[in-house]
Write a protein that holds these residues in place. Structure first.
Motif, mmCIF file in Angstrom:
data_model
loop_
_atom_site.group_PDB
_atom_site.id
_atom_site.type_symbol
_atom_site.label_atom_id
_atom_site.label_comp_id
_atom_site.label_asym_id
_atom_site.label_seq_id
_atom_site.Cartn_x
_atom_site.Cartn_y
_atom_site.Cartn_z
ATOM 1 N N MET A 44 0.234 -6.038 -5.722
ATOM 2 C CA MET A 44 0.434 -5.882 -4.295
ATOM 3 C C MET A 44 0.282 -4.415 -3.926
ATOM 4 O O MET A 44 0.690 -3.527 -4.666
ATOM 5 N N LYS A 45 -0.298 -4.212 -2.745
ATOM 6 C CA LYS A 45 -0.336 -2.867 -2.192
ATOM 7 C C LYS A 45 -0.202 -2.962 -0.681
ATOM 8 O O LYS A 45 -0.459 -4.013 -0.081
ATOM 9 N N VAL A 46 0.220 -1.884 -0.074
ATOM 10 C CA VAL A 46 0.349 -1.792 1.374
ATOM 11 C C VAL A 46 -0.354 -0.529 1.828
ATOM 12 O O VAL A 46 -0.103 0.556 1.294
ATOM 13 N N GLU A 47 -1.229 -0.683 2.802
ATOM 14 C CA GLU A 47 -1.912 0.450 3.418
ATOM 15 C C GLU A 47 -1.264 0.746 4.764
ATOM 16 O O GLU A 47 -0.896 -0.167 5.492
ATOM 17 N N PHE A 88 0.239 -1.584 9.543
ATOM 18 C CA PHE A 88 0.275 -1.834 8.110
ATOM 19 C C PHE A 88 -0.729 -2.922 7.747
ATOM 20 O O PHE A 88 -0.946 -3.856 8.512
ATOM 21 N N VAL A 89 -1.280 -2.825 6.538
ATOM 22 C CA VAL A 89 -2.081 -3.888 5.944
ATOM 23 C C VAL A 89 -1.460 -4.202 4.588
ATOM 24 O O VAL A 89 -1.400 -3.329 3.718
ATOM 25 N N VAL A 90 -0.976 -5.427 4.455
ATOM 26 C CA VAL A 90 -0.388 -5.888 3.199
ATOM 27 C C VAL A 90 -1.477 -6.630 2.425
ATOM 28 O O VAL A 90 -2.078 -7.578 2.935
ATOM 29 N N CYS A 91 -1.726 -6.174 1.214
ATOM 30 C CA CYS A 91 -2.743 -6.778 0.342
ATOM 31 C C CYS A 91 -2.021 -7.472 -0.804
ATOM 32 O O CYS A 91 -1.392 -6.804 -1.626
ATOM 33 N N ASP A 92 -2.095 -8.809 -0.824
ATOM 34 C CA ASP A 92 -1.426 -9.567 -1.881
ATOM 35 C C ASP A 92 -2.288 -10.763 -2.276
ATOM 36 O O ASP A 92 -3.464 -10.826 -1.910
ATOM 37 N N GLU A 130 1.854 1.183 -3.764
ATOM 38 C CA GLU A 130 1.815 0.076 -4.714
ATOM 39 C C GLU A 130 3.199 -0.071 -5.325
ATOM 40 O O GLU A 130 4.073 0.769 -5.138
ATOM 41 N N GLY A 131 3.399 -1.135 -6.069
ATOM 42 C CA GLY A 131 4.653 -1.331 -6.791
ATOM 43 C C GLY A 131 5.838 -1.526 -5.875
ATOM 44 O O GLY A 131 5.751 -2.189 -4.840
ATOM 45 N N ALA A 162 6.685 -4.762 2.392
ATOM 46 C CA ALA A 162 6.317 -6.157 2.653
ATOM 47 C C ALA A 162 7.546 -7.000 2.979
ATOM 48 O O ALA A 162 7.489 -7.872 3.856
ATOM 49 N N GLU A 163 8.656 -6.753 2.317
ATOM 50 C CA GLU A 163 9.894 -7.494 2.614
ATOM 51 C C GLU A 163 10.346 -7.259 4.051
ATOM 52 O O GLU A 163 10.748 -8.199 4.739
#
Length: 138
Positions: free
Chosen positions: A1-4, A22-26, A72-73, A80-81
């Motif tokens: 997972m990463k967040v931009e 935000f862009v959440v990549c999962d 990341e991490g 994301a939460e």
């Protein structure tokens, strides 16, 4: 997972004002989270808070988007939460371009709630809105 964390200049005033999101990549793809001036404008929204109203990399009419930072991490997981619990954002039903609450107020709130220290550019007008409100809640 990463967040931009992404931003783009606003139409007509982009030299002095940027819109952050935000862009959440999962595993489910790339999902854009932001506050938009129109309530309930897309499939998933909570008042002014929207997910996937626009494509993750789209600008907002004043120029192309850019990535400000990527996490990341554990930091990405914490962001994301908070985004997945966006209904707790105190200004879901309220929007004002100036002085806020606006998209940048939301981004500042998410970062604060996730315990992430990241200074937004001064062109993130509205990021300071609600500081007294949030400070009183702590």
């Amino acid at each position: 997972m990463k967040v931009e964390l992404r931003y783009a200049p606003l139409p007509w005033i982009g030299a002095i004002a940027w819109h952050y999101w935000f862009v959440v990549c999962d595993d489910t793809g790339r999902h854009r989270w932001e506050v938009w001036q129109t309530k309930n404008a897309g499939d998933f929204c909570i008042g002014h808070v929207h997910r996937d109203l626009k494509d993750p990399d789209d600008g907002v009419g004043g120029g192309p988007s850019r990535r400000a930072i990527e996490w990341e991490g554990d930091p990405a997981r914490r962001i994301a939460e908070i985004l997945n619990n966006a209904k707790t954002y105190p200004f879901c039903e309220r929007y004002r371009l100036w002085p806020g609450p606006n998209s940048n107020t939301f981004v500042a709130w998410v970062l604060r709630e996730a315990g992430i220290e990241h200074k937004l550019d001064p062109r993130a007008l509205g990021w300071k809105f609600g500081r007294n409100y949030f400070a009183a809640k702590q």
